[in-house]
Design an enzyme around this catalytic site. Structure first.
Site, PDB file in Angstrom:
ATOM      1  N   PRO A 206      61.047  33.062  56.801  1.00  0.00           N
ATOM      2  CA  PRO A 206      59.806  32.477  56.281  1.00  0.00           C
ATOM      3  C   PRO A 206      58.737  33.536  56.090  1.00  0.00           C
ATOM      4  O   PRO A 206      58.826  34.636  56.655  1.00  0.00           O
ATOM      5  CB  PRO A 206      59.410  31.468  57.376  1.00  0.00           C
ATOM      6  CG  PRO A 206      60.625  31.269  58.213  1.00  0.00           C
ATOM      7  CD  PRO A 206      61.406  32.528  58.128  1.00  0.00           C
ATOM      8  N   HIS A 428      39.200   6.572  67.135  1.00  0.00           N
ATOM      9  CA  HIS A 428      40.421   7.008  66.441  1.00  0.00           C
ATOM     10  C   HIS A 428      41.129   8.115  67.223  1.00  0.00           C
ATOM     11  O   HIS A 428      42.340   8.031  67.486  1.00  0.00           O
ATOM     12  CB  HIS A 428      40.059   7.499  65.034  1.00  0.00           C
ATOM     13  CG  HIS A 428      41.240   7.867  64.195  1.00  0.00           C
ATOM     14  ND1 HIS A 428      41.771   7.042  63.239  1.00  0.00           N
ATOM     15  CD2 HIS A 428      42.015   8.992  64.173  1.00  0.00           C
ATOM     16  CE1 HIS A 428      42.807   7.613  62.658  1.00  0.00           C
ATOM     17  NE2 HIS A 428      42.971   8.815  63.197  1.00  0.00           N
ATOM     18  N   GLU A 429      40.388   9.144  67.603  1.00  0.00           N
ATOM     19  CA  GLU A 429      41.014  10.252  68.328  1.00  0.00           C
ATOM     20  C   GLU A 429      41.424   9.832  69.737  1.00  0.00           C
ATOM     21  O   GLU A 429      42.458  10.286  70.249  1.00  0.00           O
ATOM     22  CB  GLU A 429      40.056  11.445  68.379  1.00  0.00           C
ATOM     23  CG  GLU A 429      39.672  12.005  67.020  1.00  0.00           C
ATOM     24  CD  GLU A 429      40.870  12.380  66.173  1.00  0.00           C
ATOM     25  OE1 GLU A 429      41.910  12.784  66.757  1.00  0.00           O
ATOM     26  OE2 GLU A 429      40.794  12.262  64.948  1.00  0.00           O
ATOM     27  N   ASP A 504      47.848  10.409  58.738  1.00  0.00           N
ATOM     28  CA  ASP A 504      48.769   9.907  59.769  1.00  0.00           C
ATOM     29  C   ASP A 504      49.845   9.029  59.147  1.00  0.00           C
ATOM     30  O   ASP A 504      51.029   9.120  59.498  1.00  0.00           O
ATOM     31  CB  ASP A 504      47.990   9.101  60.818  1.00  0.00           C
ATOM     32  CG  ASP A 504      46.921   9.930  61.508  1.00  0.00           C
ATOM     33  OD1 ASP A 504      47.133  11.152  61.629  1.00  0.00           O
ATOM     34  OD2 ASP A 504      45.896   9.367  61.914  1.00  0.00           O
TER      35      ASP A 504
END
Length: 639
Positions: A206, A428-429, A504
């Protein structure tokens, strides 16, 4: 070459000097001729009146100068007709010669030079312009003649700047290349046993894993000249130029043998040749043909080794990587945790590091980081320390730099958020973190923040216990539940959802579909791979997909993907429901402190209750085991 250039420049400067002198004399002459001029008839009349004191004819010239009795300092100028004499004119006009002084003066010394310069000035200017344009044309011809020359940069081997000590995290690759170094240093050792060193070494891996750095280290260890060139520097719009540059490169290499030729990004010129129809590229294919001929045409005693680097070995022509050309392939991958510690030690060497820095913790926080990523993180940490007016690089700077590299940008504290957006981000977190604490196979939570960074409004950072080469079904299920935790928290608390969970949902859909179509983790469909995908090897990007299944199977795949996502959504909802108090407390702490880590985070996570999961049941075997599969690209940071 330098003397000729100096002579040419001197000639041009001489022409400029002569032209300047001519202009000066012309200016001086104009100043002299700026005196008041009178006609010859008026001069005779003034002489008859006795007003002229002195007349000065110029020898070999028709110009005369005279002064008046009332102003002897003022000179006047006049001009005679051709073949006339001022004395004869005065006599014919009846002027008494005793009343006027006639003094013949010699012509000025610079008058002839002035005439010469006046004549030569246009010629000199033309010669100057001619020489200038000839030099320009000659420079263009030199460029045209060097068009087919190699543009490889040669580095001397007597002063090595990079050695194997500067390369860390690639021990197996260094071991393979050590044989190349020994052959260049002691070729007789291998020749005595009838061994032939590989003529070409292809380094595959890579971006950022150290392919170019390792090739420079080989040259530094062997102490031989090193030619470096990119594959794109061979190809031009004119057919045959690339092949000419290849010939010139290998001619230089043979003259400087033993040496190393390094071709970076060889896939730019080494792609598979076509059939001559459609999208074939004659110039690139001729260049590739010349490389094939040069590599297979080496003499057995020619100590020239070709090292090439690419992250696209799938597109290389088979004739290029066959034995006899690139005999050996060296695989470079992202370093493991031990390799990352070694890389960090290399890049922090010589830098002022604080006593609280723990490189092992930093290495554990950076799974999947390449050597270039780690070097960038250390450099960003040094920049942060300087910005904060610190004398040493501390642990806080290194952790901030790692997050900056992982998230793609600095903290955006100046971003204005409304109180409701801040509250939604906090829940949310917190939902991500508590969902991770409630899933048995999830990674540990290291940090939760609502400070925007990069394109994320907030993020939750997870710390894996160890590097993974394989992923199990239960680990995938844990990641799905964690990724959906933020959206579920919004739904539970506010009764509504926002667009904050878009990334997400994308991650969840990709993982669930990969479980069904690539890894055979669906009990209903079994261990079958659906769809033939063309991917960029080492880059993890799908180019296209060809369906090799019917509509009924497609509906079954969609149903299985929906089932996996629905189960993960249900687990996340169950975890957040039974831990609602912890969810509220963590979101309140995020509103107050913006970032939670360390002891405060550990105290909150210790209160999270885990749910009980059924034993994995894969492919109908009922033995509770989950097959291991190659690791997919799953981020350890959830936004």
């Amino acid at each position: 070459m330098g003397d000729n250039r100096w002579l040419k420049n001197s000639f041009v400067y001489l022409i400029i000097l002569v032209a300047a002198l001519a202009l000066f004399f012309n200016y001086f002459n104009n100043q002299q001729s700026a005196q008041e001029e009178k006609g010859i008839t008026e001069v005779i009349a003034l002489a008859k009146q006795g007003k002229i004191d002195k007349i000065e004819p110029q020898s070999a010239s028709n110009d005369i100068y005279f002064t008046m009795r009332d102003n002897p300092k003022q000179r006047y100028r006049s001009r005679l007709e051709a073949n006339d004499s001022i004395t004869d004119l005065l006599v014919k006009s009846g002027v008494d010669p005793a009343t006027v002084q006639v003094l013949v003066q010699p012509a000025p010394a610079w008058g002839g030079l002035l005439n010469i310069f006046t004549i030569l000035l246009p010629v000199l200017l033309m010669i100057g312009f001619f020489v200038f344009f000839m030099r320009q044309a000659q420079g263009s011809n030199n460029q045209a003649l060097s068009f087919g020359k190699s543009r490889a940069r040669m580095f001397s081997g007597d002063k090595p700047t990079i050695t194997f000590a500067d390369v860390a995290g690639q021990e197996e690759a260094k071991q393979d290349l050590t044989e190349v170094v020994e052959f260049l240093k002691f070729p007789d050792k291998f020749a005595a046993l009838g061994a032939r060193i590989p003529r070409g070494v292809l380094m595959v891996g890579p971006p950022g894993t150290g392919k170019t750095l390792l090739s420079r280290a080989v040259a530094g260890e062997a102490g031989v000249p090193f030619f470096s060139i990119s594959g794109s520097e061979f190809v031009e719009m004119f057919v045959g130029v690339g092949a000419s540059r290849v010939r010139d490169l290998f001619d230089q290499a043979k003259r400087n043998a033993p040496c190393i030729v390094f071709i970076d990004e060889i896939d730019a010129v080494g792609r598979q040749r076509g059939a001559g129809l459609g999208g074939s590229h004659d110039e690139r294919e001729q260049t590739l043909n010349q490389i094939l001929v040069e590599m297979d045409g080496f003499d057995t005693n020619t100590n020239v080794i070709v090292i090439a680097a690419t992250n696209r070995p799938d597109v290389l022509d088979p004739a290029l990587i066959r034995p006899g050309r690139f005999d050996r392939q060296v695989i470079l991958d992202a370093p493991d945790v031990k390799g990352r510690i070694a890389v960090l030690k290399v890049h922090t060497k010589g830098k002022p590091i604080a006593e609280d820095v723990n490189l092992e913790v930093i290495a554990r926080q950076t799974p999947g980081f390449s050597g270039a990523d780690l070097a960038n993180a250390v450099n960003e940490a040094a920049i942060l320390a300087a910005r904060r007016s610190k004398k040493k690089i501390g642990m806080a700077e290194l952790q901030d730099a790692v997050e900056r590299v992982a998230m793609g940008g600095p903290e955006r504290r100046s971003r204005v958020m409304t109180e409701r957006e801040k509250l939604i981000t906090a829940y949310h977190e917190a939902g991500h973190a508590i969902a991770g604490g409630g899933m048995p196979k999830a990674d540990g939570v290291q940090k939760v923040t609502i400070i925007p960074r990069g394109r994320a409004g907030g993020y939750t950072l997870f710390l894996p216990d160890e590097d993974r080469n394989y992923m199990s079904v239960s680990q995938f299920e844990a990641q799905l539940a964690v990724a959906l935790g933020g959206r579920v928290a919004e739904e539970i608390v506010f009764g509504d959802v926002t667009t904050g969970a878009s990334s997400d949902i994308t991650t969840v859909t990709r993982i669930a579909r990969a479980m069904v179509t690539r890894y055979g983790m669906s009990p209903k469909l079994g261990p079958i791979a659906f769809g033939e995908k063309d991917e960029l090897i080492f880059l993890g990007r799908e180019i296209s997909e060809q369906r090799n299944y019917g509509d009924d199977v497609a509906r079954s795949i969609d149903a299985e993907v929906h089932r996996i996502v629905d189960e993960a959504y249900g687990r996340a909802r169950e975890i957040l429901t039974i831990n609602r108090t912890v969810l509220n407390d963590m979101s309140s702490a995020l509103i107050e402190y913006e970032t939670i880590d360390g002891e405060r985070l550990r105290e909150l996570m210790s209160r999270v209750k885990q749910i009980q999961l059924p034993e994995p049941h894969v492919n109908g075997n009922g033995n509770g085991s989950a097959p291991t599969t190659p690791l997919v690209d799953v981020p350890n940071t959830i936004a």
